[in-house]
Write a protein that holds these residues in place. Structure first.
Motif, PDB file in Angstrom:
ATOM      1  N   ASP A  45      39.518  54.246 -15.754  1.00 13.17           N
ATOM      2  CA  ASP A  45      39.712  55.736 -16.194  1.00 13.17           C
ATOM      3  C   ASP A  45      38.509  56.643 -16.086  1.00 13.17           C
ATOM      4  N   GLY A  46      37.497  55.935 -15.042  1.00 16.46           N
ATOM      5  CA  GLY A  46      36.550  56.959 -14.443  1.00 16.46           C
ATOM      6  C   GLY A  46      35.431  57.032 -15.471  1.00 16.46           C
ATOM      7  N   ARG A  47      35.061  56.272 -16.182  1.00 15.33           N
ATOM      8  CA  ARG A  47      34.083  56.614 -17.204  1.00 15.33           C
ATOM      9  C   ARG A  47      33.126  55.611 -16.781  1.00 15.33           C
ATOM     10  N   LEU A  48      31.779  55.959 -16.936  1.00 17.11           N
ATOM     11  CA  LEU A  48      30.868  55.185 -16.620  1.00 17.11           C
ATOM     12  C   LEU A  48      30.519  54.031 -17.845  1.00 17.11           C
ATOM     13  N   GLU A  49      30.517  52.853 -17.239  1.00 17.36           N
ATOM     14  CA  GLU A  49      30.587  51.725 -18.002  1.00 17.36           C
ATOM     15  C   GLU A  49      29.327  50.785 -17.978  1.00 17.36           C
ATOM     16  N   ALA A  50      28.526  51.061 -17.089  1.00 21.21           N
ATOM     17  CA  ALA A  50      27.521  49.855 -16.677  1.00 21.21           C
ATOM     18  C   ALA A  50      26.468  50.501 -15.571  1.00 21.21           C
ATOM     19  N   LEU A  51      25.172  50.138 -15.615  1.00 23.05           N
ATOM     20  CA  LEU A  51      24.233  50.260 -14.485  1.00 23.05           C
ATOM     21  C   LEU A  51      24.033  48.946 -13.930  1.00 23.05           C
ATOM     22  N   HIS A  52      24.234  49.092 -12.647  1.00 20.13           N
ATOM     23  CA  HIS A  52      23.985  47.733 -11.744  1.00 20.13           C
ATOM     24  C   HIS A  52      22.732  47.760 -11.097  1.00 20.13           C
ATOM     25  N   GLN A  53      21.566  47.142 -11.683  1.00 20.68           N
ATOM     26  CA  GLN A  53      20.273  47.343 -11.157  1.00 20.68           C
ATOM     27  C   GLN A  53      19.561  46.148 -10.144  1.00 20.68           C
ATOM     28  N   SER A  54      19.067  46.414  -9.393  1.00 21.14           N
ATOM     29  CA  SER A  54      18.323  45.256  -8.442  1.00 21.14           C
ATOM     30  C   SER A  54      16.915  45.674  -8.363  1.00 21.14           C
ATOM     31  N   TRP A  55      15.976  44.835  -8.771  1.00 23.37           N
ATOM     32  CA  TRP A  55      14.297  45.108  -8.901  1.00 23.37           C
ATOM     33  C   TRP A  55      13.847  44.139  -7.848  1.00 23.37           C
ATOM     34  N   ARG A  56      13.510  44.413  -6.859  1.00 21.36           N
ATOM     35  CA  ARG A  56      12.600  43.621  -6.061  1.00 21.36           C
ATOM     36  C   ARG A  56      11.137  43.738  -6.282  1.00 21.36           C
ATOM     37  N   LEU A  57      10.451  42.555  -6.621  1.00 20.88           N
ATOM     38  CA  LEU A  57       8.912  42.477  -7.119  1.00 20.88           C
ATOM     39  C   LEU A  57       8.183  42.700  -5.864  1.00 20.88           C
ATOM     40  N   ASP A  58       6.959  43.328  -6.005  1.00 23.94           N
ATOM     41  CA  ASP A  58       6.443  43.575  -4.776  1.00 23.94           C
ATOM     42  C   ASP A  58       5.803  42.247  -4.048  1.00 23.94           C
ATOM     43  N   PRO A  59       5.467  42.286  -2.825  1.00 28.23           N
ATOM     44  CA  PRO A  59       5.322  40.873  -1.843  1.00 28.23           C
ATOM     45  C   PRO A  59       4.167  40.266  -2.352  1.00 28.23           C
ATOM     46  N   PHE A  60       3.210  40.565  -3.057  1.00 30.22           N
ATOM     47  CA  PHE A  60       2.085  39.901  -3.698  1.00 30.22           C
ATOM     48  C   PHE A  60       2.421  39.055  -4.966  1.00 30.22           C
ATOM     49  N   TYR A  61       2.650  39.903  -5.735  1.00 35.60           N
ATOM     50  CA  TYR A  61       3.351  39.385  -7.144  1.00 35.60           C
ATOM     51  C   TYR A  61       4.482  38.324  -6.733  1.00 35.60           C
ATOM     52  N   SER A  62       5.414  38.531  -5.960  1.00 36.17           N
ATOM     53  CA  SER A  62       6.330  37.579  -5.620  1.00 36.17           C
ATOM     54  C   SER A  62       5.909  36.323  -5.079  1.00 36.17           C
ATOM     55  N   LEU A  63       4.730  36.253  -3.931  1.00 36.30           N
ATOM     56  CA  LEU A  63       3.923  35.261  -3.570  1.00 36.30           C
ATOM     57  C   LEU A  63       3.591  34.372  -4.650  1.00 36.30           C
ATOM     58  N   VAL A  64       2.925  35.063  -5.822  1.00 37.73           N
ATOM     59  CA  VAL A  64       2.111  34.446  -6.893  1.00 37.73           C
ATOM     60  C   VAL A  64       3.285  33.533  -7.330  1.00 37.73           C
ATOM     61  N   VAL A  65       4.398  34.399  -7.905  1.00 35.20           N
ATOM     62  CA  VAL A  65       5.360  33.649  -8.677  1.00 35.20           C
ATOM     63  C   VAL A  65       6.072  32.589  -7.949  1.00 35.20           C
ATOM     64  N   LEU A  66       6.200  32.698  -6.551  1.00 31.50           N
ATOM     65  CA  LEU A  66       7.252  31.654  -5.848  1.00 31.50           C
ATOM     66  C   LEU A  66       6.138  30.487  -5.728  1.00 31.50           C
ATOM     67  N   GLU A  67       4.798  30.730  -5.555  1.00 32.37           N
ATOM     68  CA  GLU A  67       4.102  29.546  -5.338  1.00 32.37           C
ATOM     69  C   GLU A  67       3.901  28.638  -6.574  1.00 32.37           C
ATOM     70  N   GLU A  68       3.746  29.539  -7.962  1.00 31.81           N
ATOM     71  CA  GLU A  68       3.617  28.942  -9.115  1.00 31.81           C
ATOM     72  C   GLU A  68       4.917  28.086  -9.555  1.00 31.81           C
ATOM     73  N   LEU A  69       6.318  28.657  -9.031  1.00 35.72           N
ATOM     74  CA  LEU A  69       7.395  28.020  -9.280  1.00 35.72           C
ATOM     75  C   LEU A  69       7.519  26.710  -8.281  1.00 35.72           C
ATOM     76  N   GLY A  70       7.001  26.919  -7.148  1.00 37.40           N
ATOM     77  CA  GLY A  70       7.033  25.902  -6.237  1.00 37.40           C
ATOM     78  C   GLY A  70       6.395  24.570  -6.654  1.00 37.40           C
ATOM     79  N   GLN A  71       5.080  25.052  -7.067  1.00 38.13           N
ATOM     80  CA  GLN A  71       4.368  23.937  -7.818  1.00 38.13           C
ATOM     81  C   GLN A  71       5.030  23.119  -9.011  1.00 38.13           C
ATOM     82  N   ALA A  72       5.675  24.043  -9.794  1.00 42.31           N
ATOM     83  CA  ALA A  72       6.143  23.310 -11.021  1.00 42.31           C
ATOM     84  C   ALA A  72       7.701  22.913 -10.895  1.00 42.31           C
ATOM     85  N   ALA A  73       8.282  22.992  -9.620  1.00 40.32           N
ATOM     86  CA  ALA A  73       9.837  22.795  -9.568  1.00 40.32           C
ATOM     87  C   ALA A  73       9.878  21.373  -9.894  1.00 40.32           C
ATOM     88  N   GLY A  74       9.209  20.397  -9.189  1.00 36.66           N
ATOM     89  CA  GLY A  74       9.715  19.017  -9.339  1.00 36.66           C
ATOM     90  C   GLY A  74      10.939  18.636  -8.760  1.00 36.66           C
TER      91      GLY A  74
END
Length: 222
Positions: A45-74
């Motif tokens: 009906d042309g009414r706004l129903e939602a906001l689709h958002q994409s958040w890209r974390l900065d490269p440095f913080y991403s690196l920290v997160v991915l390294e931590e997850l990689g070490q804990a991945a098992g």
């Protein structure tokens, strides 16, 4: 994700890198940033129903997160770690309104809970993608809809950026309607700028400080 969580992860050398090379002296408080893309979703009906958002974390913080997850991945692997991270981000953002304020003609628009979300690794960066529903579909009849996405403590800076990293034209899209869109840069009071500049990594900002430094998305649909 809460500022306390970011303080834990953005530690040591990472924070020094932000302080020395990435943050302007007049606005020295943010210690991380998010690149935002926003797509407005309309119903049949042309009414706004939602906001689709994409958040890209900065490269440095991403690196920290991915390294931590990689070490804990098992045996479960990185994908399982990213899935769990998505749950934690969603749960931490929910009490804070998902860092999102939406207004129509100056009146705040109520938002619902997020059920659809995912976290992925893309080009070396962590991306959180989610659908934020409105509490009720909203008819836009020529009035200007405005939104801001910001960390209330201004520990994280949120900026619109398209995938190409250059143009903002596609960082805000109204899907399914003919609308005029725009992104208005912040224009904080000099006192607010000074307040942010004097905050250290361990300091707690005044609640809502981030609002004064947030970009404003504007959408007008006929």
């Amino acid at each position: 994700m809460t500022s306390a969580t970011l303080r834990h992860l953005l530690a040591g050398v990472l924070l020094v890198a932000f302080d020395l090379s990435l943050v302007a002296p007049a606005q020295a408080h943010p210690h991380g940033w998010i690149d935002l893309r926003m797509r407005l979703v309309f119903d049949d009906d042309g009414r706004l129903e939602a906001l689709h958002q994409s958040w890209r974390l900065d490269p440095f913080y991403s690196l920290v997160v991915l390294e931590e997850l990689g070490q804990a991945a098992g045996e479960e692997g990185l994908e399982a770690g990213l899935d769990q991270l998505g749950v934690e981000i969603r749960d931490n953002l929910a009490p804070q309104g998902y860092f999102t304020e939406l207004r129509l003609d100056g009146e705040k628009v109520a938002l619902d809970e997020v059920d659809e979300y995912t976290v992925m690794e893309r080009d070396g960066r962590v991306e959180f993608v989610f659908l934020l529903p409105l509490a009720e579909p909203l008819a836009l009849g020529g009035e200007t809809l405005r939104y801001q996405v910001f960390d209330p403590s201004y520990y994280i800076e949120v900026v619109h950026e398209d995938d190409d990293g250059e143009s903002l034209d596609k960082a805000l899209v109204a899907s399914g309607r003919e609308c005029v869109t725009g992104i208005v840069p912040p224009d904080p009071d000099p006192e607010r700028v000074m307040e942010a500049a004097t905050l250290d990594v361990t300091d707690e900002a005044e609640p809502g400080l981030g609002r004064h430094f947030a970009e404003t998305g504007e959408v007008t649909c006929g």
